[in-house]
Design a protein around this motif. Sequence first.
Motif, PDB file in Angstrom:
ATOM      1  N   MET A   1       0.803  -1.387   0.050  1.00 52.12           N
ATOM      2  CA  MET A   1       0.109   0.072  -0.170  1.00 52.12           C
ATOM      3  C   MET A   1       0.658   1.152  -0.108  1.00 52.12           C
ATOM      4  N   ALA A   2       0.260   2.417  -0.677  1.00 52.46           N
ATOM      5  CA  ALA A   2       1.182   3.342  -0.669  1.00 52.46           C
ATOM      6  C   ALA A   2       1.195   4.088   0.841  1.00 52.46           C
ATOM      7  N   ILE A   3       2.247   4.870   1.282  1.00 58.55           N
ATOM      8  CA  ILE A   3       2.372   5.511   2.223  1.00 58.55           C
ATOM      9  C   ILE A   3       1.360   6.431   2.841  1.00 58.55           C
ATOM     10  N   GLY A   4       0.731   6.996   1.736  1.00 63.56           N
ATOM     11  CA  GLY A   4      -0.387   8.054   2.132  1.00 63.56           C
ATOM     12  C   GLY A   4      -1.656   7.292   2.758  1.00 63.56           C
ATOM     13  N   THR A   5      -1.908   5.822   1.750  1.00 64.99           N
ATOM     14  CA  THR A   5      -3.052   5.213   2.218  1.00 64.99           C
ATOM     15  C   THR A   5      -2.936   4.818   3.823  1.00 64.99           C
ATOM     16  N   ILE A   6      -1.793   4.455   4.061  1.00 67.25           N
ATOM     17  CA  ILE A   6      -1.406   3.769   5.549  1.00 67.25           C
ATOM     18  C   ILE A   6      -1.684   4.959   6.517  1.00 67.25           C
ATOM     19  N   ALA A   7      -0.976   6.143   6.215  1.00 67.69           N
ATOM     20  CA  ALA A   7      -1.108   7.262   7.008  1.00 67.69           C
ATOM     21  C   ALA A   7      -2.697   7.574   7.302  1.00 67.69           C
ATOM     22  N   SER A   8      -3.475   7.477   6.225  1.00 72.90           N
ATOM     23  CA  SER A   8      -4.899   7.809   6.349  1.00 72.90           C
ATOM     24  C   SER A   8      -5.635   6.818   7.037  1.00 72.90           C
ATOM     25  N   ARG A   9      -5.344   5.501   6.873  1.00 74.85           N
ATOM     26  CA  ARG A   9      -5.983   4.316   7.579  1.00 74.85           C
ATOM     27  C   ARG A   9      -5.827   4.679   9.068  1.00 74.85           C
ATOM     28  N   ALA A  10      -4.208   5.095   9.221  1.00 77.42           N
ATOM     29  CA  ALA A  10      -3.956   5.188  10.862  1.00 77.42           C
ATOM     30  C   ALA A  10      -4.734   6.493  11.429  1.00 77.42           C
TER      31      ALA A  10
ATOM     32  N   TYR B   1      -4.342   9.553  10.249  1.00 79.71           N
ATOM     33  CA  TYR B   1      -3.278  10.970  10.094  1.00 79.71           C
ATOM     34  C   TYR B   1      -3.968  11.765   8.830  1.00 79.71           C
ATOM     35  N   GLN B   2      -4.293  13.065   8.756  1.00 74.48           N
ATOM     36  CA  GLN B   2      -5.025  13.803   7.844  1.00 74.48           C
ATOM     37  C   GLN B   2      -3.850  14.119   6.785  1.00 74.48           C
ATOM     38  N   SER B   3      -2.756  14.097   7.294  1.00 75.64           N
ATOM     39  CA  SER B   3      -1.554  14.667   6.146  1.00 75.64           C
ATOM     40  C   SER B   3      -0.553  13.494   6.281  1.00 75.64           C
ATOM     41  N   ASP B   4       0.280  13.519   5.087  1.00 78.10           N
ATOM     42  CA  ASP B   4       1.560  12.461   5.147  1.00 78.10           C
ATOM     43  C   ASP B   4       2.418  13.092   5.855  1.00 78.10           C
ATOM     44  N   SER B   5       2.741  14.560   5.850  1.00 77.31           N
ATOM     45  CA  SER B   5       3.531  15.102   6.716  1.00 77.31           C
ATOM     46  C   SER B   5       3.433  14.870   8.308  1.00 77.31           C
ATOM     47  N   ALA B   6       2.204  14.849   8.635  1.00 74.93           N
ATOM     48  CA  ALA B   6       1.992  14.728   9.919  1.00 74.93           C
ATOM     49  C   ALA B   6       2.301  13.233  10.472  1.00 74.93           C
ATOM     50  N   PHE B   7       2.033  12.159   9.560  1.00 80.84           N
ATOM     51  CA  PHE B   7       2.243  10.913   9.538  1.00 80.84           C
ATOM     52  C   PHE B   7       3.783  10.779   9.709  1.00 80.84           C
ATOM     53  N   HIS B   8       4.497  11.162   8.769  1.00 79.00           N
ATOM     54  CA  HIS B   8       5.985  11.044   8.674  1.00 79.00           C
ATOM     55  C   HIS B   8       6.665  11.604   9.967  1.00 79.00           C
ATOM     56  N   ALA B   9       6.222  12.699  10.382  1.00 84.61           N
ATOM     57  CA  ALA B   9       6.833  13.339  11.745  1.00 84.61           C
ATOM     58  C   ALA B   9       6.527  12.626  12.930  1.00 84.61           C
ATOM     59  N   ALA B  10       5.169  11.899  13.167  1.00 83.11           N
ATOM     60  CA  ALA B  10       4.951  11.215  14.113  1.00 83.11           C
ATOM     61  C   ALA B  10       5.658   9.892  14.211  1.00 83.11           C
ATOM     62  N   PHE B  11       5.771   9.196  12.861  1.00 86.28           N
ATOM     63  CA  PHE B  11       6.269   7.958  12.589  1.00 86.28           C
ATOM     64  C   PHE B  11       7.754   8.055  13.051  1.00 86.28           C
ATOM     65  N   ARG B  12       8.515   9.081  12.532  1.00 82.52           N
ATOM     66  CA  ARG B  12       9.768   9.447  12.875  1.00 82.52           C
ATOM     67  C   ARG B  12      10.049   9.543  14.463  1.00 82.52           C
ATOM     68  N   ARG B  13       9.258  10.419  14.991  1.00 83.71           N
ATOM     69  CA  ARG B  13       9.243  10.524  16.343  1.00 83.71           C
ATOM     70  C   ARG B  13       9.235   9.365  17.295  1.00 83.71           C
ATOM     71  N   GLU B  14       8.454   8.250  16.774  1.00 89.72           N
ATOM     72  CA  GLU B  14       8.207   7.159  17.592  1.00 89.72           C
ATOM     73  C   GLU B  14       9.133   6.173  17.232  1.00 89.72           C
ATOM     74  N   THR B  15       9.487   5.839  15.940  1.00 89.95           N
ATOM     75  CA  THR B  15      10.233   4.769  15.605  1.00 89.95           C
ATOM     76  C   THR B  15      11.681   4.989  15.307  1.00 89.95           C
ATOM     77  N   GLY B  16      11.973   6.229  14.814  1.00 87.64           N
ATOM     78  CA  GLY B  16      13.230   6.549  14.471  1.00 87.64           C
ATOM     79  C   GLY B  16      13.416   6.806  12.955  1.00 87.64           C
ATOM     80  N   PRO B  17      13.273   5.689  12.278  1.00 83.36           N
ATOM     81  CA  PRO B  17      13.575   5.886  10.881  1.00 83.36           C
ATOM     82  C   PRO B  17      12.411   6.361  10.216  1.00 83.36           C
ATOM     83  N   ASP B  18      12.513   7.047   9.002  1.00 88.64           N
ATOM     84  CA  ASP B  18      11.446   7.455   8.223  1.00 88.64           C
ATOM     85  C   ASP B  18      10.388   6.097   7.640  1.00 88.64           C
ATOM     86  N   ALA B  19       9.364   6.646   7.625  1.00 87.40           N
ATOM     87  CA  ALA B  19       8.260   5.581   7.017  1.00 87.40           C
ATOM     88  C   ALA B  19       8.693   5.109   5.912  1.00 87.40           C
TER      89      ALA B  19
END
Length: 165
Positions: A103-112, A114-132
């Motif tokens: 699945m596209a990262i944007g689709t996964i972000a939406s299912r999780a 998140y309203q935007s890919d950038s918000a998802f990427h920032a939260a993901f990086r903060r929680e896990t370390g590596p970029d989505a």
Amino acid sequence: MRAACDDIIRLLFVQALRRLFSRPDAVPSWLAGLSDLPVARALGAVHADPGRPWRLGELAAIAGQSRSAFSGRFTSCVGMAPIAYAARWRLRLAAKELATSSMAIGTIASRAGYQSDSAFHAAFRRETGPDAGGIQARSPGQSRMVGAHQQGGGQRAVTSSGVGK
């Protein structure tokens, strides 16, 4: 006879878990939270609808408690605040999707949730370390839209080697 033995083993296992998590020195975790009925109700709601933008008041109502009483109880049982737990759970599910699906990262972000890919990427990086994008599973030679690489008005696919096609 086999079914009776299986039932007895299940009962013993459940009793062992209850005893373990009822000790005063039990380690806080979501599993420990399952032994507390109000916290278990809230955990069940979060797990049933992880993409929902949960609010403390909603979870407290599900637990049948005031917001402050619920927050303290949840934090004591699980080891983190309810909204922090919900966010972490969403990101863990998203990480699993990234690692196991195409699945596209944007689709996964939406299912999780998140309203935007950038918000998802920032939260993901903060929680896990590596970029989505670095987590997303890729098989050799597989092309997939990994990022929004705009070139000439269209998107270009990025292969697992990172070279555009």
